[in-house]
Design a protein around this motif. Structure first.
Motif, short mmCIF file in Angstrom:
data_model
loop_
_atom_site.label_atom_id
_atom_site.label_comp_id
_atom_site.label_asym_id
_atom_site.label_seq_id
_atom_site.Cartn_x
_atom_site.Cartn_y
_atom_site.Cartn_z
N SER A 152 81.55 25.41 -0.37
CA SER A 152 80.84 24.51 0.36
C SER A 152 79.03 24.25 0.20
O SER A 152 78.09 24.81 -0.72
N LEU A 153 78.89 23.25 0.02
CA LEU A 153 77.13 23.15 -0.26
C LEU A 153 76.89 22.39 0.88
O LEU A 153 77.41 20.82 1.44
N THR A 179 76.73 17.97 3.91
CA THR A 179 77.26 19.32 3.10
C THR A 179 78.86 18.82 3.04
O THR A 179 79.38 17.34 3.00
N HIS A 180 79.41 19.20 1.83
CA HIS A 180 80.67 18.91 1.14
C HIS A 180 81.42 20.24 1.06
O HIS A 180 80.93 21.33 1.10
N THR A 181 83.09 20.28 0.58
CA THR A 181 83.34 21.48 0.48
C THR A 181 84.32 20.92 -0.76
O THR A 181 84.29 20.55 -1.20
N ASN A 182 84.59 22.39 -1.64
CA ASN A 182 85.29 22.88 -2.66
C ASN A 182 84.75 21.13 -3.90
O ASN A 182 85.81 20.52 -4.30
N VAL A 183 83.32 21.64 -4.35
CA VAL A 183 82.97 20.80 -4.88
C VAL A 183 82.50 21.34 -6.56
O VAL A 183 81.81 22.86 -6.29
N ASP A 221 71.67 24.46 1.35
CA ASP A 221 72.43 26.05 1.87
C ASP A 221 74.20 25.65 0.53
O ASP A 221 74.15 24.73 0.16
N PHE A 222 74.54 27.44 0.34
CA PHE A 222 76.01 27.12 -0.39
C PHE A 222 76.27 28.11 -0.07
O PHE A 222 76.33 28.92 0.05
N SER A 223 77.63 28.14 -0.99
CA SER A 223 78.42 28.94 -1.07
C SER A 223 79.30 28.85 -2.39
O SER A 223 80.06 28.36 -2.64
N LEU A 224 79.23 29.83 -3.05
CA LEU A 224 79.86 30.30 -4.48
C LEU A 224 81.06 30.39 -4.57
O LEU A 224 82.17 31.94 -3.65
#
Length: 269
Positions: A152-153, A179-183, A221-224
Motif C-alpha cells: 500500500s502506498l 492511495t495505490h496498492t500492490n505497486v 504512508d506506505f507498507s512493504l
C-alpha cells in the motif's frame, strides 16, 4: 536566467573536513560521495520561497539519489540512478527537463552501508521502528533507498503555484493525493537528526517512483512486502543558499514545526 541567479555556498557540520574544500569549485571537480548536498532550506519553503535556485540538471554533479521540489512548487522531485523525475499535481510523472529550476533539493551519491533484505512492514511507523534499530546514531545523516513491493502506498504532489505565493501549508491544502496498492518501485529520501530542524525535515522524508514511472510523489504512508532497504551513512553536509530573491527578504528563524508536521504527513482524503 541561470546566470542571473547568484548563489552563496555554506559548509555546515563537517565531520570529516579533508577534501571538502574541493566542493566549492565548479561541478567538474571529482565527486565527493560522502556529502549530502542541499539547496536552500525547508524553512524557506514553508515561508513560500518557491523561486528556483539552480537547474535540476546540475544536481547530478552532486548526487545520483535525492529528493526536492521544483520552481513555483511544481510537483515533487525524485532523483533515482542519476535521473531526475517530476511527479506533478495532476498525478502525472515525467523525466524533468534539465533546465527546470529547484528551490529545494537534497542529493548525494548513494553507497549503501546497511542493507536489509526481505523487509515487510505495515505502515510508516513500523518502517521507522525497523530502521531506527539498525542505524548507529540518531545524530548522523542517512540517505535511504527502498526497492521492492509496496503493498500500500499513499503519495502526494503539489500543484504549481502562482504569485503572490501562498504559504506552503496553504498551497498544499488542495494538492494531489492518491492511495495505490500492490505497486513495485523505489523510494528515496533522508533520515536526519532533530538538530537539523529548520534547515531540513528532521526524521524520515521519502519520495517514491514506480518501476513503470507512472506513479510518484511524496510518501504520506506506505507498507512493504519483501523489499530491500538500503542506508547510506553520510558524514558531511553542504548547503547552497540563494543570494537574492525571496530568500533574502524572508523572515526565517521562527518555530514552524507545527506547519512542517501538517505538510509532511497530511491525512489522505
Amino acid at each position: 536566467m541561470r546566470n542571473s541567479l547568484l548563489v552563496a555556498t555554506l559548509i555546515i557540520g563537517i565531520l570529516l573536513g579533508a577534501g571538502s574544500a574541493s566542493l566549492l569549485s565548479s561541478p567538474s571537480v571529482p565527486e565527493d560521495r560522502e556529502v549530502l548536498y542541499q539547496v536552500s532550506t525547508i524553512e524557506a519553503l514553508l515561508e513560500s520561497v518557491y523561486d528556483g535556485v539552480i537547474p535540476v540538471g546540475d544536481l547530478v554533479w552532486y548526487g545520483d539519489t535525492g529528493i526536492g521540489t521544483f520552481d513555483s512548487l511544481d510537483g515533487e522531485l525524485i532523483l533515482v540512478d542519476g535521473i531526475v523525475y517530476q511527479a506533478r499535481g495532476d498525478g502525472s510523472v515525467r523525466v524533468a527537463p534539465s533546465d527546470l529550476l529547484t528551490p529545494l533539493a537534497m542529493v548525494s551519491f548513494f553507497d549503501p552501508d546497511i542493507i536489509l533484505t526481505g523487509a515487510s512492514t505495515s505502515g510508516y511507523a513500523a518502517f521507522e521502528d525497523l530502521v531506527d534499530a539498525e542505524v548507529r546514531s540518531g545524530n548522523l545523516i542517512y540517505m535511504i533507498r527502498i526497492d521492492g513491493y509496496f503493498s500500500s502506498l499513499t503519495v502526494r504532489a503539489p500543484h504549481r503555484q502562482e504569485r503572490p505565493y501562498p504559504r506552503l501549508v496553504d498551497a498544499l491544502a488542495d494538492q494531489y493525493i492518491a492511495t495505490h496498492t500492490n505497486v513495485s518501485g523505489t523510494a528515496v529520501g533522508t533520515l536526519l537528526p532533530e538538530y537539523m530542524g529548520g534547515l531540513n525535515v528532521p526524521g524520515y522524508h521519502l519520495h517514491f517512483i514506480s518501476d513503470d514511472r507512472t506513479i510518484g510523489g511524496h510518501i504520506v504512508d506506505f507498507s512493504l512486502e519483501d523489499a530491500t532497504i538500503l542506508l547510506d551513512e553520510t558524514p558531511r553536509f553542504m548547503m547552497l543558499l540563494p543570494s537574492e530573491g525571496g530568500f533574502i527578504e524572508a523572515e526565517l528563524g521562527r518555530d514552524l514545526s507545527h506547519e512542517l508536521a501538517a505538510v509532511e504527513r497530511p491525512v489522505a482524503g
